[in-house]
Write an enzyme that holds these catalytic residues in place. Structure first.
Site, PDB file in Angstrom:
ATOM      1  N   LYS A 253     -17.689   5.625  19.163  1.00 14.46           N
ATOM      2  CA  LYS A 253     -18.526   4.732  18.358  1.00 14.46           C
ATOM      3  C   LYS A 253     -17.925   4.607  16.963  1.00 14.46           C
ATOM      4  CE  LYS A 253     -22.874   5.921  20.684  1.00 14.46           C
ATOM      5  NZ  LYS A 253     -23.258   4.595  21.179  1.00 14.46           N
ATOM      6  N   ARG A 327     -26.052   5.499  31.989  1.00 15.28           N
ATOM      7  CA  ARG A 327     -26.250   5.020  33.358  1.00 15.28           C
ATOM      8  C   ARG A 327     -25.550   5.922  34.378  1.00 15.28           C
ATOM      9  NH1 ARG A 327     -23.756  -0.627  31.727  1.00 15.28           N
ATOM     10  NH2 ARG A 327     -24.742   0.123  29.813  1.00 15.28           N
TER      11      ARG A 327
END
EC number: 3.4.11.1
Length: 479
Positions: A253, A327
């Site tokens: 990030k 996920r």
């Protein structure tokens, strides 16, 4: 904060400050009306005026809906804390309308919440005693006492969830989440807990979840909480993303994106909050809480873009972005739930999954996706009663094609970012067995679980989102 019910005369002189929520000022004295008009009290909701002489705090509330009333009460709490008033009273009747105890208590308890664990100054609670006058209530004191007890359980569980999410990553990692699950079990005979480590993940080929936490010094934990009562009317499975910190992995990030990533455990924290409430609410359900607690870090052994992972259901996943880690965790946890829990009625997963859900609905709404329109209507009903906002995003075949891979069964995220909240949910749907498709909903809580602002009756940071929503959903099933 001690909240009690009483039937005293609300106008009796004492040391308490009375909170008065005003929708219209015409019922006040002429002198009071002139004063409030002079300060433009009714120009907007949540303006305040403190009558020092009579110890009354007026709060404007232009709409008398429950959420507005909660915010008005929270505004009053924050004002009184600033002027160091410790004792408060409020009449259950406001603007000739009888308020629900749940509404009053949520405004008081959730509005009073502060996360001060890391403050060096003393954090003594400033609001001590609150009296709710029920002299004019249409309900019996016994009914109201029961409502108060229930409201406090729910609000305390919401604040418990907030504490978990707000805790820093150096203090809160997978083992601590597992420890918190075990604490819920203590002294609660109707709750059981199983904790599995990385050896179990390897044994069961849960390579998707295992890979996410592989570079962390903290061992990943699969947590399985079970709440049971005699003759349950439904069996509910809750699956949560418990990423205690998310660097983005090798797809690191940037631009401050890591600063608030302690919030990535909010899905798992919500499940802990729900189970904590169930331990004392005694609702007639069997509820399973499955949490994938991991830390997504970087290092020489971190999983990488280009890796192909084989999940526990045998499907292969081409990793195109290690920052789409939630996920992967949920994929194995969803499969675990379906393999180990027999004949359930509902299976919901909760996760701070995509920034795209914030783009779709703004930061205050949970994005809900799934195949059952009937089930979505039940969630919408619970949303309207609990005050927690939900919105629904539709599936379609065109977006599902974006998950196709040339070298594996599918990719974990598409290069095409359009509809990313939907494609993330479609990815999860590949781990839902066909017989369970209509029982499943995905809740993307990326927006409302953590806000870098004061929002309504929520303080800066975690909000404990979905605890009230899920408990209201269960309550509705009883009817």
């Amino acid at each position: 904060m001690n909240i009690t019910l009483n039937k005293k005369n609300i106008n009796k002189k004492d040391s308490s400050v009375e909170i008065i929520i005003l929708n219209k000022i015409k019922d006040l004295t002429q002198k009071e009306q002139e004063l409030l008009n002079n300060i433009n009290f009714h120009k907007k909701s949540f303006n305040t005026h403190f009558d020092i002489k009579n110890s009354k705090l007026y709060v404007s509330c232009l709409k008398l809906k429950d959420e507005n009333i909660k915010t008005a009460i929270c505004t009053a709490i924050n004002f009184l804390k600033k002027i160091k008033k410790q004792n408060i009273k409020i009449d259950i009747i406001q603007n000739k309308k009888e308020l629900e105890i749940q509404t009053i208590v949520e405004g008081l308890v959730l509005g009073n919440y502060e996360f001060l664990r890391y403050k060096s100054a003393s954090n003594e609670e400033k609001i001590k005693d609150i009296e709710i006058n029920i002299n004019s209530s249409s309900k019996t004191k016994e009914e109201l006492e029961e409502n108060l007890k229930k409201a406090l359980i729910i609000c305390n569980s919401v604040n418990y969830t907030k504490d978990i999410v707000n805790s820093s990553p150096e203090d809160y990692y997978p083992q601590i989440m597992a420890d918190d699950a075990l604490k819920i079990v203590q002294n609660n005979k109707n709750i059981e807990c199983k904790i599995f480590g990385e050896d179990y993940l390897k044994e069961k080929s849960m390579n998707a979840m295992l890979s996410v936490g592989i570079a962390s010094p903290h061992e990943s934990k699969l947590i399985h909480l079970t709440y049971k009562t005699k003759n349950p009317i439904a069996k509910i499975v809750l699956v949560g993303k418990g990423v205690t910190y998310d660097t983005g992995g090798m797809s690191l990030k940037r631009d401050g994106g890591m600063v608030s990533m302690k919030c990535d455990k909010a899905g798992g924290a919500t499940i802990l909050g729900v189970l904590e409430a169930l331990s004392t609410l005694n609702l007639p359900f069997e509820v399973h809480g499955i949490i994938g607690a991991v830390e997504n870090m970087i290092g020489g052994d971190a999983y990488k873009p280009g890796d192909v992972l084989k999940a526990s259901n045998g499907k292969t996943i081409e990793v195109t972005n290690t920052d789409a880690e939630g996920r992967l965790v949920l994929a194995d946890c969803l499969h675990y739930a379906q393999e180990n829990i027999e004949e359930f009625d509902y299976i919901f997963d909760l996760a701070t999954l995509t920034g795209a859900s914030i783009g779709a609905f703004g930061g205050y709404t949970t994005a809900v996706m799934g195949y059952s329109e009937k089930l979505k209507k039940k969630i919408l009903k619970a949303s309207q009663k609990s005050g927690e906002l939900v919105g629904f995003l539709p599936f379609n075949d065109y977006l599902e094609k974006l998950l196709e891979s040339q070298i594996a069964d599918f990719v974990n995220t598409s290069a095409n970012k359009n509809g990313a909240a939907i494609t993330a949910s479609l990815f999860l749907s590949k781990f839902i067995k066909n017989k369970n498709k209509k029982k499943w909903l995905h809740f993307d809580i990326a927006g409302p679980s953590y806000r870098k602002e004061v929002w309504a009756y929520h303080s800066y940071g975690a909000t404990g989102v979905a605890v009230r929503l899920l408990l209201k959903f269960m309550e509705d099933l009883k009817k």
